[in-house]
Design an enzyme around this catalytic site. Structure first.
Site, PDB file in Angstrom:
ATOM      1  N   GLU A  40       0.839  -1.124   0.018  1.00 48.55           N
ATOM      2  CA  GLU A  40      -0.044   0.018   0.145  1.00 48.55           C
ATOM      3  C   GLU A  40       0.903   0.946   0.019  1.00 48.55           C
ATOM      4  O   GLU A  40       1.716   1.504   0.941  1.00 48.55           O
ATOM      5  CB  GLU A  40      -0.967   0.066   1.362  1.00 48.55           C
ATOM      6  CG  GLU A  40      -2.336   0.551   0.841  1.00 48.55           C
ATOM      7  CD  GLU A  40      -2.872   0.810   2.097  1.00 48.55           C
ATOM      8  OE1 GLU A  40      -3.718   1.965   2.350  1.00 48.55           O
ATOM      9  OE2 GLU A  40      -2.946   0.062   3.082  1.00 48.55           O
ATOM     10  N   ASP A  69       9.405   5.172  -7.484  1.00 43.14           N
ATOM     11  CA  ASP A  69       7.980   5.710  -7.363  1.00 43.14           C
ATOM     12  C   ASP A  69       8.142   6.787  -8.300  1.00 43.14           C
ATOM     13  O   ASP A  69       8.967   7.619  -8.500  1.00 43.14           O
ATOM     14  CB  ASP A  69       7.551   6.518  -6.113  1.00 43.14           C
ATOM     15  CG  ASP A  69       6.136   6.395  -6.199  1.00 43.14           C
ATOM     16  OD1 ASP A  69       5.447   5.205  -6.130  1.00 43.14           O
ATOM     17  OD2 ASP A  69       5.689   7.420  -6.099  1.00 43.14           O
ATOM     18  N   GLY A 151       2.018   2.227 -19.365  1.00 46.16           N
ATOM     19  CA  GLY A 151       1.311   3.557 -18.610  1.00 46.16           C
ATOM     20  C   GLY A 151       0.948   4.477 -19.711  1.00 46.16           C
ATOM     21  O   GLY A 151       0.373   4.222 -20.681  1.00 46.16           O
ATOM     22  N   HIS A 178      13.029   9.439 -17.513  1.00 43.81           N
ATOM     23  CA  HIS A 178      12.954  10.001 -16.239  1.00 43.81           C
ATOM     24  C   HIS A 178      13.683   8.695 -15.409  1.00 43.81           C
ATOM     25  O   HIS A 178      14.683   9.009 -14.539  1.00 43.81           O
ATOM     26  CB  HIS A 178      11.651  10.396 -15.716  1.00 43.81           C
ATOM     27  CG  HIS A 178      10.622   9.294 -16.022  1.00 43.81           C
ATOM     28  ND1 HIS A 178      10.445   8.968 -17.373  1.00 43.81           N
ATOM     29  CD2 HIS A 178       9.666   8.679 -15.426  1.00 43.81           C
ATOM     30  CE1 HIS A 178       9.451   8.077 -17.272  1.00 43.81           C
ATOM     31  NE2 HIS A 178       9.189   7.818 -16.060  1.00 43.81           N
TER      32      HIS A 178
HETATM   33  P1  IMP Z   1       3.852   3.704  -9.293  1.00 42.88           P
HETATM   34  O1  IMP Z   1       5.324   4.317  -9.184  1.00 42.88           O
HETATM   35  O2  IMP Z   1       3.891   2.203  -8.956  1.00 42.88           O
HETATM   36  O3  IMP Z   1       3.053   4.269  -8.115  1.00 42.88           O
HETATM   37  O4  IMP Z   1       3.176   3.789 -10.484  1.00 42.88           O
HETATM   38  C1  IMP Z   1       3.780   5.096 -11.497  1.00 42.88           C
HETATM   39  C2  IMP Z   1       2.886   5.176 -12.557  1.00 42.88           C
HETATM   40  O5  IMP Z   1       3.044   6.397 -13.314  1.00 42.88           O
HETATM   41  C3  IMP Z   1       2.906   3.973 -13.658  1.00 42.88           C
HETATM   42  O6  IMP Z   1       1.548   3.059 -13.279  1.00 42.88           O
HETATM   43  C4  IMP Z   1       2.525   4.957 -14.778  1.00 42.88           C
HETATM   44  O7  IMP Z   1       0.948   5.069 -14.773  1.00 42.88           O
HETATM   45  C5  IMP Z   1       2.989   6.324 -14.562  1.00 42.88           C
HETATM   46  N1  IMP Z   1       4.251   6.161 -15.169  1.00 42.88           N
HETATM   47  C6  IMP Z   1       5.473   5.936 -14.538  1.00 42.88           C
HETATM   48  N2  IMP Z   1       6.649   6.087 -15.364  1.00 42.88           N
HETATM   49  C7  IMP Z   1       6.087   5.945 -16.508  1.00 42.88           C
HETATM   50  C8  IMP Z   1       6.720   5.763 -17.794  1.00 42.88           C
HETATM   51  O8  IMP Z   1       7.931   5.467 -18.053  1.00 42.88           O
HETATM   52  N3  IMP Z   1       5.657   5.526 -18.713  1.00 42.88           N
HETATM   53  C9  IMP Z   1       4.474   5.715 -18.595  1.00 42.88           C
HETATM   54  N4  IMP Z   1       3.983   5.898 -17.381  1.00 42.88           N
HETATM   55  C10 IMP Z   1       4.611   6.080 -16.427  1.00 42.88           C
END
Ligand code: IMP
Length: 196
Positions: A40, A69, A151, A178
């Site tokens: 979570e 993250d 994503g 990034h």
């Molecule tokens: P978390 O870091 O797992 O909370 O989720 C990061 C979210 O940001 C992903 O599920 C995508 O929706 C978005 N995201 C982060 N990095 C990328 C990327 O390189 N390409 C596209 N979407 C991204």
């Protein structure tokens, strides 16, 4: 040296494994370990969530862990979806659902829809965490293009490019993203610390 990558996101796992190829560090994902834990993310910043994920996995395996993250910040949406990027359209939404929601919210705004991706990369081995941030600037388009990546890749065009991130091969995305920027710095620090 083995490091666990605390992610269930296969797209992230592929990218980060590719970034550590040809080093003496082997990246093992949670999927490789057969672990489907859902951690979570209760933090309100990228750093807090990266730390929560890394510590949760370190506490299970007592092995060095890296985490990421990340998210997308869109200027005209006051920085949304931000830390809520993964579940922007709801708890068990798909990447397509998120893209549709963003496109709908931008409908009445003029182009270009300026945006940036942010990645907070973090290393934790029970001591002090090491962390680096990377950013990728660009714009959002309203018709998804491409099938690589994950994503928001199909609706994001990086500055200086004509293609979306989903139209770039992983090696090419890894020269500008990034995540590449944050993890290249982290990789250098880890290699120096481990002297491998
Ligand atoms: P978390 O870091 O797992 O909370 O989720 C990061 C979210 O940001 C992903 O599920 C995508 O929706 C978005 N995201 C982060 N990095 C990328 C990327 O390189 N390409 C596209 N979407 C991204």
């Amino acid at each position: 040296m083995k490091i666990i990558f605390a992610t269930q996101n296969q797209g992230k796992a592929k990218e980060v494994k590719n970034l550590f190829e040809r080093t003496k560090i082997k990246i093992v994902s949670l999927a490789d370990l057969g672990n489907d834990i859902d951690i979570e993310e209760t933090g309100t910043t990228f750093y807090e969530n990266a730390f929560i994920k890394a510590k949760a996995i370190y506490d299970i395996y007592k092995t060095p862990v890296i985490s990421d993250d990340s998210g997308l910040e869109i200027e005209q949406l006051d920085g949304r979806p931000g830390v809520y990027s993964a579940r922007y359209a709801g708890e068990s939404c798909s990447f397509d659902d998120n893209n549709r929601k963003v496109i709908a919210e931008l409908k009445d705004f003029s182009h270009p829809h300026r945006a940036k991706f942010i990645s907070q990369a973090l290393y934790y081995d029970g001591g002090e965490a090491i962390a680096f941030v990377g950013e990728l600037h660009g714009r959002i388009i309203d018709k998804p293009r491409g099938s690589f990546g994950f994503g928001y890749d199909p609706i994001f065009i990086p500055d200086g490019f004509a293609n979306t991130l989903a139209e770039l091969m992983i090696e090419e995305k890894n020269t500008i993203s990034h995540r590449a920027k944050s993890f290249e710095q982290l990789r250098a620090k880890i290699l120096a610390k481990a002297q491998v």
